[in-house]
Design an enzyme around this catalytic site. Structure first.
Site, short mmCIF file in Angstrom:
data_model
loop_
_atom_site.label_atom_id
_atom_site.label_comp_id
_atom_site.label_asym_id
_atom_site.label_seq_id
_atom_site.Cartn_x
_atom_site.Cartn_y
_atom_site.Cartn_z
N HIS A 130 36.13 37.67 41.43
CA HIS A 130 37.31 37.33 40.63
C HIS A 130 38.24 36.49 41.67
O HIS A 130 39.07 35.55 41.15
CB HIS A 130 37.96 38.37 40.01
CG HIS A 130 37.29 39.01 38.90
ND1 HIS A 130 36.65 40.28 39.12
CD2 HIS A 130 36.90 38.58 37.64
CE1 HIS A 130 36.09 40.77 37.79
NE2 HIS A 130 36.11 39.60 37.03
N MET A 153 37.93 40.63 32.41
CA MET A 153 37.92 41.64 31.67
C MET A 153 38.19 42.93 32.56
O MET A 153 38.06 44.04 32.28
CB MET A 153 36.63 41.98 30.88
CG MET A 153 36.01 41.34 29.84
SD MET A 153 35.17 41.74 28.38
CE MET A 153 33.72 42.47 29.50
#
Length: 295
Positions: A52, A45
């Site tokens: 990440h 998101m």
């Protein structure tokens, strides 16, 4: 270098690849069809950080191409959760992954959901109503709906998810198994700070004292691992951590990963240790997988 969908892109099998931004499902399907070899997907998101990047790094190890999605999914926000305030900075996200992934799919809400809420959606069932789902009704239904859509759109051979959001990972694994979706879910171990604290954007809200207090989570994970392979000892370690009340615990449980039910002393096989608690009013999560082979 970020390119537009019309720009030429070399094969993405080297350490430096050209990253292409696409924003429509039509463009995504066309670009996906051009990728030869294996494709790994990383669903996010946005608000990208080192956690990440650990997912991207694992995806690059396992596949010829990496496709990252950057989409703030409105379906997983409930009442009182400020969807509008969620951080969005696509330019910053692109800078983080430039040269590391082949494609970034960043659609508008209207592109993903022509009708909102969608007429047909996916449910996480009972597993989506307990633990994190009890505090956020409907959240996991929104997660599995968007993940199902993204898996259909990206058609990866594998999709990479972090273990820190342990309930989400378990639900997605069941989604793939129960619906016979043709993809392998690849769990990635939690990315930790040098202290052992699980990396999270929420850690920035902690004071130095709060960071020390928050280490109760990683110490509890270590205690549960040390207690294995005894299922009963793992359970005792978690009860002891809650009893010490070093943080404001929401839960510290060992679960059957297939059912998300709490394990008993006679459980055999993998057990999912899940922790949630508050430090300085910041809610933190941690998780691990242990293997029980004895009472």
């Amino acid at each position: 270098m970020i390119t537009t969908p019309q720009a030429a892109r070399p094969a993405g099998d080297g350490p430096d690849r050209t990253t292409t931004l696409i924003t429509t499902k039509t463009e995504l399907r066309a670009r996906r069809a051009e990728l030869e070899g294996t494709v790994a997907a990383v669903f996010t998101m946005g608000a990208l950080h080192e956690g990440h990047l650990a997912l991207v790094a694992r995806a690059r190890e396992l596949a010829d191409h990496v496709l990252l999605t950057d989409f703030v999914n409105p379906l997983q926000f409930g009442p009182g959760e400020d969807y509008e305030a969620y951080p969005r900075d696509l330019d910053a996200d692109l800078a983080v992954v430039d040269g590391l992934v082949d494609l970034v799919f960043a659609p508008a809400v209207e592109e993903m959901y022509p009708v909102l809420p969608p007429t047909v959606s996916v449910t996480a069932g009972r597993a989506g109503t307990i633990l994190e789902g009890a505090a956020r009704p409907g959240h996991f239904d929104g997660v599995v709906t968007v993940v199902t859509k993204l898996l259909q759109l990206t058609s990866p051979q594998l999709a990479v998810f972090g273990r820190k959001d342990a309930q989400q990972l378990a639900i997605i694994q069941r989604l793939v198994a129960d619906l016979d979706l043709p993809v392998r879910i690849e769990p990635v171990e939690i990315h930790r700070e040098a202290s052992g604290l699980a990396r999270s954007s929420r850690n920035a809200y902690l004071s130095d004292q709060g960071r020390e207090q928050a280490l109760a989570l990683s110490r509890t994970i270590a205690a549960a691992r040390d207690a294995a392979p005894s299922a009963a000892a793992v359970r005792r370690a978690l009860v002891a951590a809650v009893d010490r009340a070093e943080i404001d615990w929401d839960y510290a449980l060992a679960l059957d990963p297939a059912t998300l039910e709490e394990i008993t002393a006679d459980h055999r096989g993998e057990a999912l240790v899940v922790l949630a608690g508050r430090v300085e009013d910041v809610r933190l999560l941690d998780a691990a997988v242990v293997v029980a082979t004895a009472d």
